[in-house]
Design a protein around this motif. Structure first.
Motif, PDB file in Angstrom:
ATOM      1  N   THR A 118       0.866  -1.175   0.000  1.00  0.00           N
ATOM      2  CA  THR A 118       0.000   0.000   0.000  1.00  0.00           C
ATOM      3  C   THR A 118       0.901   1.223   0.000  1.00  0.00           C
ATOM      4  O   THR A 118       2.025   1.165   0.532  1.00  0.00           O
TER       5      THR A 118
ATOM      6  N   THR B 170       0.096   5.225   4.076  1.00  0.00           N
ATOM      7  CA  THR B 170      -1.162   4.513   4.329  1.00  0.00           C
ATOM      8  C   THR B 170      -0.846   3.164   4.957  1.00  0.00           C
ATOM      9  O   THR B 170       0.288   2.685   4.903  1.00  0.00           O
ATOM     10  N   ALA B 171      -1.853   2.555   5.538  1.00  0.00           N
ATOM     11  CA  ALA B 171      -1.697   1.238   6.152  1.00  0.00           C
ATOM     12  C   ALA B 171      -2.848   0.346   5.714  1.00  0.00           C
ATOM     13  O   ALA B 171      -3.964   0.820   5.467  1.00  0.00           O
TER      14      ALA B 171
ATOM     15  N   ALA C 136      -5.856  -1.952   6.114  1.00  0.00           N
ATOM     16  CA  ALA C 136      -6.877  -2.063   7.156  1.00  0.00           C
ATOM     17  C   ALA C 136      -7.487  -3.453   7.220  1.00  0.00           C
ATOM     18  O   ALA C 136      -7.864  -3.921   8.301  1.00  0.00           O
ATOM     19  N   SER C 137      -7.600  -4.134   6.075  1.00  0.00           N
ATOM     20  CA  SER C 137      -8.254  -5.444   6.099  1.00  0.00           C
ATOM     21  C   SER C 137      -7.899  -6.265   4.869  1.00  0.00           C
ATOM     22  O   SER C 137      -7.584  -5.722   3.805  1.00  0.00           O
TER      23      SER C 137
ATOM     24  N   ALA D 113      -8.266  -3.470   1.686  1.00  0.00           N
ATOM     25  CA  ALA D 113      -8.641  -2.078   1.948  1.00  0.00           C
ATOM     26  C   ALA D 113      -7.560  -1.429   2.799  1.00  0.00           C
ATOM     27  O   ALA D 113      -6.944  -2.088   3.651  1.00  0.00           O
ATOM     28  N   ASN D 114      -7.309  -0.142   2.553  1.00  0.00           N
ATOM     29  CA  ASN D 114      -6.353   0.581   3.395  1.00  0.00           C
ATOM     30  C   ASN D 114      -7.056   1.684   4.170  1.00  0.00           C
ATOM     31  O   ASN D 114      -8.257   1.946   3.983  1.00  0.00           O
ATOM     32  N   ASP D 115      -6.300   2.335   5.062  1.00  0.00           N
ATOM     33  CA  ASP D 115      -6.910   3.344   5.927  1.00  0.00           C
ATOM     34  C   ASP D 115      -7.152   4.668   5.219  1.00  0.00           C
ATOM     35  O   ASP D 115      -7.668   5.613   5.826  1.00  0.00           O
ATOM     36  N   ALA D 116      -6.804   4.742   3.917  1.00  0.00           N
ATOM     37  CA  ALA D 116      -7.127   5.937   3.139  1.00  0.00           C
ATOM     38  C   ALA D 116      -8.501   5.816   2.485  1.00  0.00           C
ATOM     39  O   ALA D 116      -8.945   6.738   1.792  1.00  0.00           O
ATOM     40  N   GLY D 117      -9.161   4.676   2.695  1.00  0.00           N
ATOM     41  CA  GLY D 117     -10.504   4.497   2.171  1.00  0.00           C
ATOM     42  C   GLY D 117     -10.566   3.842   0.805  1.00  0.00           C
ATOM     43  O   GLY D 117     -11.629   3.816   0.180  1.00  0.00           O
TER      44      GLY D 117
END
Length: 373
Positions: A222, A226-227, A229-230, A265-269
């Motif tokens: 990613t 960003t990280a 998320a799932s 999915a990442n934490d940037a949406g």
């Protein structure tokens, strides 16, 4: 200090370092100018891929390669198609593959992806106009960035006014010289979404008797800042799982191709999905190449037609592999005829009754209707 190549191999230029392997262009009499790879030892230095088979060179140029996220992207010709296409490699022979048939050339790394240029044949205002594409190293992850706009990348609009594309990672902006047909070539900025790039390995691969598959998405990337998320898995049989590494066993009556999809999915949406097929080996009858539920001379004829007359390939290669040597050749037809007419005894199992391969092999059995699921 020691030489890495034979005197007959002439070094051309460096292409990049990926996974502790040095990829470079070199020329020899047998292959012409092609990509080579070295792990720093003479034994580990060898031809990576012979794109243009034989002594003809592949036609790569010094500017046609970019490293992004552990993958070297390059553009080169190969035997089946004369035009240059996008290729990618992780520095291994098995990890070198053609990404797209489209003749696009890598320009610059954009985080964990690469920006490429595709000549725009439909643009008449410029002699040198290109569309820009973004690739993560997969066909489904390669797409146009400018097709919905009137702007085209113009790499050399005027003498002495050229500037190369620049990627600003903090703002995810690609700066490039472009022309929208009104004001001539000017600097443009294009936002590159911070999307994750799903990647996963599958064990085992291909069509095998195992109903248990292990999936590992630890190579997923990613963009910086960003990280992840799932990790959400759809196993193709109604089962959904979560996690970076998972294991799943399909039901006893499952067979054929299972379409496995991973959504990251990442934490940037942003969320991206990539899919691969897992094939559960079907039951079959050894020697029944045409899947007629009977072993007869028609099976030998079917196999010979496939091998020498461009006839259809068997749906179950293992069934056609009459001598069980993990390849299809004339020896399989001879084995069938020997059993039928020369009393040479039974074929290797499964023979007489439906069954599966008990060990992993190089062939597959995607369908065999006489034995059902």
């Amino acid at each position: 200090t020691f030489p890495l190549t034979d005197p007959e191999v002439a070094f051309g230029y460096a292409m990049g370092v990926v996974n502790n392997r040095f990829v470079f262009m070199a020329t020899d009499a047998a292959h012409g100018s092609e990509p080579w790879v070295s792990d720093g030892t003479a034994a580990g230095t060898h031809l990576l891929v012979d794109l243009k088979e034989g002594p003809e060179s592949t036609g790569l140029g010094p500017q046609s390669h970019v490293v992004a996220a552990g993958t070297l992207f390059f553009c080169g010709e190969y035997t089946e198609y004369p035009s240059k296409h996008l290729w990618a490699t992780d520095g291994t022979i098995g990890g070198t593959y053609r990404v797209m048939e489209t003749p696009i050339s890598p320009l610059i790394a954009a985080g964990d992806k690469v920006v490429c240029a595709l000549y725009d044949y439909e643009t008449r205002e410029h002699l040198d106009a290109y569309d820009l594409w973004l690739s993560d190293g997969t066909p489904e992850g390669t797409r146009s960035l400018l097709s919905h706009t009137a702007v085209r990348y113009t790499p050399d609009p005027h003498p002495y006014e050229y500037f190369a594309p620049v990627f600003l990672p903090a703002r995810r902006l690609l700066l490039f010289p472009g022309d929208d047909g009104y004001k001539g070539s000017e600097p443009w900025a294009l936002f590159i979404p911070p999307e994750p790039t799903p990647r996963f390995t599958m064990t085992p691969e291909g069509c095998q008797p195992s109903r248990t598959v292990t999936l590992d998405a630890s190579s997923t990337t990613t963009p910086e800042g960003t990280a992840i998320a799932s990790y959400a898995w759809d196993m193709g049989d109604g089962t959904t799982l979560e996690g970076v590494r998972i294991e799943h066993t399909y039901a006893a009556d499952a067979s054929g191709v299972q379409h496995i999809c991973l959504t990251v999915a990442n934490d940037a949406g942003y969320a991206v999905t990539r899919c691969r097929d897992f094939c559960i080996h079907n039951r079959f009858l050894r020697g029944d190449a045409n899947a007629s539920a009977a072993l007869d001379i028609a099976d030998a004829i079917f196999l010979l037609s496939h091998l020498f007359a461009r006839g259809p390939a068997p749906d179950c290669a293992d069934a056609a592999d009459a001598n069980d040597d993990e390849k299809l050749d004339i020896a399989d037809a001879v084995k069938i005829l020997g059993h039928l007419f020369a009393s040479e005894g039974p074929l290797p199992p499964p023979f007489g009754t439906c069954g599966i391969e008990t060990v992993e092999d190089a062939l597959d059995c995607r369908a065999f209707k006489p034995c059902g699921p």
